[in-house]
Design an enzyme around this catalytic site. Sequence first.
Site, PDB file in Angstrom:
ATOM      1  N   ASN A  42       0.845  -1.197   0.000  1.00 36.39           N
ATOM      2  CA  ASN A  42       0.000   0.000   0.000  1.00 36.39           C
ATOM      3  C   ASN A  42       0.890   1.261   0.000  1.00 36.39           C
ATOM      4  O   ASN A  42       2.110   1.154   0.000  1.00 36.39           O
ATOM      5  CB  ASN A  42      -0.948  -0.054   1.207  1.00 36.39           C
TER       6      ASN A  42
ATOM      7  N   HIS B 193      23.926   0.363  11.392  1.00 38.13           N
ATOM      8  CA  HIS B 193      25.216   1.043  11.542  1.00 38.13           C
ATOM      9  C   HIS B 193      25.902   0.497  12.785  1.00 38.13           C
ATOM     10  O   HIS B 193      25.230   0.086  13.740  1.00 38.13           O
ATOM     11  CB  HIS B 193      24.998   2.553  11.680  1.00 38.13           C
TER      12      HIS B 193
ATOM     13  N   GLY C 168      -0.330  -1.372   9.095  1.00 39.69           N
ATOM     14  CA  GLY C 168       0.159  -0.034   8.769  1.00 39.69           C
ATOM     15  C   GLY C 168       1.201   0.486   9.755  1.00 39.69           C
ATOM     16  O   GLY C 168       1.069   0.322  10.962  1.00 39.69           O
TER      17      GLY C 168
ATOM     18  N   ALA D 136      -0.637  -3.173  13.373  1.00 38.68           N
ATOM     19  CA  ALA D 136      -0.262  -1.809  12.963  1.00 38.68           C
ATOM     20  C   ALA D 136       0.661  -1.190  14.016  1.00 38.68           C
ATOM     21  O   ALA D 136       0.478  -1.395  15.213  1.00 38.68           O
ATOM     22  CB  ALA D 136      -1.522  -0.968  12.805  1.00 38.68           C
TER      23      ALA D 136
ATOM     24  N   LYS E  78       5.425  -8.479  19.988  1.00 42.88           N
ATOM     25  CA  LYS E  78       5.332  -9.767  20.711  1.00 42.88           C
ATOM     26  C   LYS E  78       4.093 -10.514  20.219  1.00 42.88           C
ATOM     27  O   LYS E  78       3.112  -9.882  19.805  1.00 42.88           O
ATOM     28  CB  LYS E  78       5.161  -9.534  22.216  1.00 42.88           C
TER      29      LYS E  78
ATOM     30  N   ARG F  56      -1.495 -13.707  19.974  1.00 41.75           N
ATOM     31  CA  ARG F  56      -2.233 -14.975  19.936  1.00 41.75           C
ATOM     32  C   ARG F  56      -1.766 -15.852  18.784  1.00 41.75           C
ATOM     33  O   ARG F  56      -1.123 -15.375  17.847  1.00 41.75           O
ATOM     34  CB  ARG F  56      -3.745 -14.773  19.927  1.00 41.75           C
TER      35      ARG F  56
HETATM   36  C1  LIG Z   1      -2.941  -3.591   2.717  1.00 40.45           C
HETATM   37  C2  LIG Z   1      -3.502  -3.251   4.032  1.00 40.45           C
HETATM   38  O1  LIG Z   1      -3.275  -3.961   4.958  1.00 40.45           O
HETATM   39  S1  LIG Z   1      -4.450  -1.855   4.315  1.00 40.45           S
HETATM   40  C3  LIG Z   1      -5.174  -2.061   5.922  1.00 40.45           C
HETATM   41  C4  LIG Z   1      -4.432  -1.348   6.992  1.00 40.45           C
HETATM   42  N1  LIG Z   1      -4.937  -1.832   8.258  1.00 40.45           N
HETATM   43  C5  LIG Z   1      -4.139  -2.149   9.276  1.00 40.45           C
HETATM   44  O2  LIG Z   1      -2.930  -1.965   9.222  1.00 40.45           O
HETATM   45  C6  LIG Z   1      -4.785  -2.753  10.462  1.00 40.45           C
HETATM   46  C7  LIG Z   1      -3.872  -3.781  11.159  1.00 40.45           C
HETATM   47  N2  LIG Z   1      -4.648  -4.446  12.187  1.00 40.45           N
HETATM   48  C8  LIG Z   1      -4.260  -4.503  13.489  1.00 40.45           C
HETATM   49  O3  LIG Z   1      -3.210  -3.982  13.916  1.00 40.45           O
HETATM   50  C9  LIG Z   1      -5.217  -5.255  14.377  1.00 40.45           C
HETATM   51  O4  LIG Z   1      -5.228  -4.602  15.654  1.00 40.45           O
HETATM   52  C10 LIG Z   1      -4.872  -6.757  14.547  1.00 40.45           C
HETATM   53  C11 LIG Z   1      -5.029  -7.471  13.217  1.00 40.45           C
HETATM   54  C12 LIG Z   1      -3.436  -6.939  15.049  1.00 40.45           C
HETATM   55  C13 LIG Z   1      -5.887  -7.295  15.536  1.00 40.45           C
HETATM   56  O5  LIG Z   1      -5.633  -8.645  15.843  1.00 40.45           O
HETATM   57  P1  LIG Z   1      -6.570  -9.449  16.888  1.00 40.45           P
HETATM   58  O6  LIG Z   1      -5.935 -10.769  17.123  1.00 40.45           O
HETATM   59  O7  LIG Z   1      -7.966  -9.404  16.394  1.00 40.45           O
HETATM   60  O8  LIG Z   1      -6.359  -8.592  18.196  1.00 40.45           O
HETATM   61  P2  LIG Z   1      -7.456  -7.964  19.195  1.00 40.45           P
HETATM   62  O9  LIG Z   1      -8.092  -6.786  18.537  1.00 40.45           O
HETATM   63  O10 LIG Z   1      -8.325  -9.062  19.732  1.00 40.45           O
HETATM   64  O11 LIG Z   1      -6.503  -7.428  20.344  1.00 40.45           O
HETATM   65  C14 LIG Z   1      -5.829  -8.308  21.241  1.00 40.45           C
HETATM   66  C15 LIG Z   1      -4.914  -7.450  22.123  1.00 40.45           C
HETATM   67  O12 LIG Z   1      -3.847  -6.939  21.317  1.00 40.45           O
HETATM   68  C16 LIG Z   1      -3.825  -5.516  21.333  1.00 40.45           C
HETATM   69  N3  LIG Z   1      -3.517  -5.048  19.997  1.00 40.45           N
HETATM   70  C17 LIG Z   1      -4.208  -5.267  18.848  1.00 40.45           C
HETATM   71  N4  LIG Z   1      -3.609  -4.667  17.817  1.00 40.45           N
HETATM   72  C18 LIG Z   1      -2.508  -4.068  18.308  1.00 40.45           C
HETATM   73  C19 LIG Z   1      -1.499  -3.274  17.710  1.00 40.45           C
HETATM   74  N5  LIG Z   1      -1.513  -3.016  16.402  1.00 40.45           N
HETATM   75  N6  LIG Z   1      -0.506  -2.825  18.510  1.00 40.45           N
HETATM   76  C20 LIG Z   1      -0.498  -3.097  19.839  1.00 40.45           C
HETATM   77  N7  LIG Z   1      -1.443  -3.844  20.461  1.00 40.45           N
HETATM   78  C21 LIG Z   1      -2.433  -4.309  19.685  1.00 40.45           C
HETATM   79  C22 LIG Z   1      -5.246  -5.118  21.734  1.00 40.45           C
HETATM   80  O13 LIG Z   1      -5.260  -3.839  22.318  1.00 40.45           O
HETATM   81  C23 LIG Z   1      -5.595  -6.201  22.713  1.00 40.45           C
HETATM   82  O14 LIG Z   1      -4.969  -5.933  23.937  1.00 40.45           O
HETATM   83  P3  LIG Z   1      -5.676  -6.335  25.353  1.00 40.45           P
HETATM   84  O15 LIG Z   1      -5.754  -7.849  25.307  1.00 40.45           O
HETATM   85  O16 LIG Z   1      -4.717  -5.804  26.352  1.00 40.45           O
HETATM   86  O17 LIG Z   1      -7.005  -5.691  25.335  1.00 40.45           O
END
Ligand SMILES: CC(=O)SCCNC(=O)CCNC(=O)[C@H](O)C(C)(C)COP(=O)(O)OP(=O)(O)OC[C@H]1O[C@@H](n2cnc3c(N)ncnc32)[C@H](O)[C@@H]1OP(=O)(O)O
Length: 186
Positions: free
Chosen positions: A84, A114, A141, A159, A179, A182
């Site tokens: 993207n 470096h 992202g 992200a 880290k 799941r």
């Molecule tokens: C080409 C393209 O991709 S365009 C689309 C662009 N979109 C993105 O980049 C979105 C990326 N998606 C994410 O980062 C999502 O948060 C995912 C996929 C990691 C979510 O994964 P899931 O397994 O469904 O995680 P879930 O939402 O259940 O969260 C589990 C725990 O991880 C944490 N967590 C989820 N995402 C993140 C993150 N990016 N960074 C840090 N912590 C996170 C949550 O806060 C939650 O913490 P808690 O247990 O303390 O409440």
Amino acid sequence: MKTEKEKMIAGELYNAFDPELISDRCNCRFLLKEFNDSKPDETELRQNTLKKLIGTQGNNLLIEPPFYCDYGSNITVGNNVYFNFNCVVLDVAPVIIGDSVLFAPNVQIYTATHPLDWEQRSQGLEYAKMIIIGSHVWVGGGAIICPGVQIGDRTVIGAGSVVTKDIPTDVVAAGNPCKIIRTLTH
Ligand SMILES: CC(=O)SCCNC(=O)CCNC(=O)[C@H](O)C(C)(C)COP(=O)(O)OP(=O)(O)OC[C@H]1O[C@@H](n2cnc3c(N)ncnc32)[C@H](O)[C@@H]1OP(=O)(O)O
């Protein structure tokens, strides 16, 4: 004796201001300019430019401009790979990407590093570590993939993650430092 380019690819200390490397980076920047300045409907121009830019590619590589890299020639991508907007790949060492990999906007892949020793750094010496990203990976992202990291097949990187160590297959991993949060069962 190895050239600076050979040392660079092998992950050894090298001089980035070597004339051959300066010329390679300059050629890469001309191709990036052509690609990044192209119009949305100039599909053929974009594909032809990517063929010259990216070292090895499978079918259906789709990159949204703007895209930036150091050499391009050290990037290998499989089939059906998508970057993207605004991704950066510092491909000083090889970057190997499998099939069907999705990169969200602003993903940054850095093989370049470096020396921590300031005296070596001030001599202009640097080095790089190869990055390998498996097949069917989705990188969210703004994630930063640090030098030397390997990400296993089917894994999702959240992200904003800073991936400093290897991440295995079939997990969701996120955070800084990244880290496992799941395991995925399919
Ligand atoms: C080409 C393209 O991709 S365009 C689309 C662009 N979109 C993105 O980049 C979105 C990326 N998606 C994410 O980062 C999502 O948060 C995912 C996929 C990691 C979510 O994964 P899931 O397994 O469904 O995680 P879930 O939402 O259940 O969260 C589990 C725990 O991880 C944490 N967590 C989820 N995402 C993140 C993150 N990016 N960074 C840090 N912590 C996170 C949550 O806060 C939650 O913490 P808690 O247990 O303390 O409440």
